[in-house]
Design an enzyme around this catalytic site. Sequence first.
Site, PDB file in Angstrom:
ATOM      1  N   SER A 201       0.844  -1.199   0.000  1.00 39.77           N
ATOM      2  CA  SER A 201       0.000   0.000   0.000  1.00 39.77           C
ATOM      3  C   SER A 201       0.879   1.249   0.000  1.00 39.77           C
ATOM      4  CB  SER A 201      -0.876  -0.012   1.255  1.00 39.77           C
ATOM      5  OG  SER A 201      -1.523   1.225   1.415  1.00 39.77           O
ATOM      6  N   THR A 239     -10.130   2.902 -15.213  1.00 36.14           N
ATOM      7  CA  THR A 239      -9.022   3.729 -15.702  1.00 36.14           C
ATOM      8  C   THR A 239      -7.949   3.805 -14.624  1.00 36.14           C
ATOM      9  OG1 THR A 239     -10.552   4.997 -17.045  1.00 36.14           O
ATOM     10  CG2 THR A 239      -8.413   6.029 -16.586  1.00 36.14           C
ATOM     11  N   CYS A 327      -7.640   1.181  11.691  1.00 34.64           N
ATOM     12  CA  CYS A 327      -8.930   0.669  11.219  1.00 34.64           C
ATOM     13  C   CYS A 327      -9.824   0.298  12.390  1.00 34.64           C
ATOM     14  CB  CYS A 327      -8.744  -0.558  10.356  1.00 34.64           C
ATOM     15  SG  CYS A 327      -7.148  -0.625   9.626  1.00 34.64           S
TER      16      CYS A 327
HETATM   17  N1  PLP Z   1      -3.005  -4.581   5.617  1.00 35.88           N
HETATM   18  C1  PLP Z   1      -2.335  -4.096   6.672  1.00 35.88           C
HETATM   19  C2  PLP Z   1      -1.416  -4.990   7.435  1.00 35.88           C
HETATM   20  C3  PLP Z   1      -2.491  -2.766   7.054  1.00 35.88           C
HETATM   21  O1  PLP Z   1      -1.820  -2.292   8.107  1.00 35.88           O
HETATM   22  C4  PLP Z   1      -3.365  -1.938   6.295  1.00 35.88           C
HETATM   23  C5  PLP Z   1      -3.608  -0.535   6.689  1.00 35.88           C
HETATM   24  O2  PLP Z   1      -3.553  -0.178   7.838  1.00 35.88           O
HETATM   25  C6  PLP Z   1      -4.030  -2.496   5.196  1.00 35.88           C
HETATM   26  C7  PLP Z   1      -3.834  -3.824   4.894  1.00 35.88           C
HETATM   27  C8  PLP Z   1      -4.974  -1.687   4.352  1.00 35.88           C
HETATM   28  O3  PLP Z   1      -4.285  -0.856   3.467  1.00 35.88           O
HETATM   29  P1  PLP Z   1      -5.029   0.435   2.859  1.00 35.88           P
HETATM   30  O4  PLP Z   1      -5.136   1.426   3.970  1.00 35.88           O
HETATM   31  O5  PLP Z   1      -4.117   0.893   1.751  1.00 35.88           O
HETATM   32  O6  PLP Z   1      -6.328  -0.004   2.338  1.00 35.88           O
END
Ligand code: PLP
Length: 384
Positions: A201, A239, A327
């Site tokens: 990411s 796109t 999250c």
């Molecule tokens: N996977 C892990 C281990 C993460 O720490 C995160 C984001 O905190 C993600 C996936 C999700 O990535 P994105 O924020 O780009 O959707």
Amino acid sequence: MIYLDAAGTTPVRREVLEAMWPYLTGDFGNPSSHHELGERAHTALEAARADVAGVLGCRPSEVVFTSGGTEADNLAVKGIALARRSADPRRNRIAVSAVEHPAVLESARSLARLHGFAVDVVAVDREGRVAPEALAAVVGPETAVVSVMYANNEVGTVQPIADLAAIARAARVPFHTDAVQAAGVLPLGVRELGVDALSISGHKLGAPKGVGALFVAGRVSVEPLVDGGGQERGVRSGTENVAGAVALATALRLAEAERTTAAPRLVALRRDFVAHVVELVPEALLTGSPEDRLPGSASFCFPRVSGESVLLELERRGVVCSSGSACAAGSSDPSHVLLALGLDAETAQTAVRFTLPASVTREELDQAAVALGEAYAAVTAIAR
Ligand code: PLP
């Protein structure tokens, strides 16, 4: 402000902004257009793909740009499971570790709910590690895909990915790893790791939010989750985010070039920070593996003290960190990661996570440790 939430997100690097700028302004073409502007965008997109492939050690055709880590994880887990089961209807199970990011765990649950897959959740030890034997116990001829993260976003534990991937390979099962937190600080060579799919990411690396990539080995089929014009070799229509792809590639290239000096520096700073915290707050309990952890990750529980209260007191003192993963922030449920490590629900509510940006200084960390000592004293005084 002392920013110690790099696992939450990072600011966009100036070099990255400069590299992406032309594709937001003068060279704004659609890479599928056949005029010169389109050609220029197409060339930039393919150069970005080649750069990402260079860092991952794969072919450019094995890189799919996505809208971030979440989409890359969804595409890997759902896309591979669905394609594998179509090819072999016996393969109706998927295996994930108990400490995965919700992007993987919820993808697994969605496969169960909507498509009838059975999910094997592999337990971890007290440090958050998946034992190869634990994975071997569930992987077999019915498994469609395995997903185990490279490094955990909450407690920083790094998994023995090459060993785990070898188990999946022996059972002819594609192995995906979420390398969102590992990218930039751990080696990402997909052949050395032995993985079939790997997610990254941009915003954890100094690129903007909303761009990521999935490596998926050429031999592995993926069912698309987004249908449309057939971009990204039909795996991910829409796109392409040309400026975002250029940004991700630039950030990843820079991080890789700096990794061998940046990572040991962070390890040394983090070790001293952890020692300083434990000296000032002897009750602090480091969560995750003491050694096999992300260089810049220091996560603690402070038994009987609310993690959220410590965060508030820290912020009043100019230190920004997190109570767990961004999250999960806002949710009052105890972290599934800490519960999987064997902590009780009450202790799991006391988590405070510091994740160090590459730019952090020793002075900032000294100040943060002192601020934490004060914050802890303030919160325990109120509790009394
Ligand atoms: N996977 C892990 C281990 C993460 O720490 C995160 C984001 O905190 C993600 C996936 C999700 O990535 P994105 O924020 O780009 O959707």
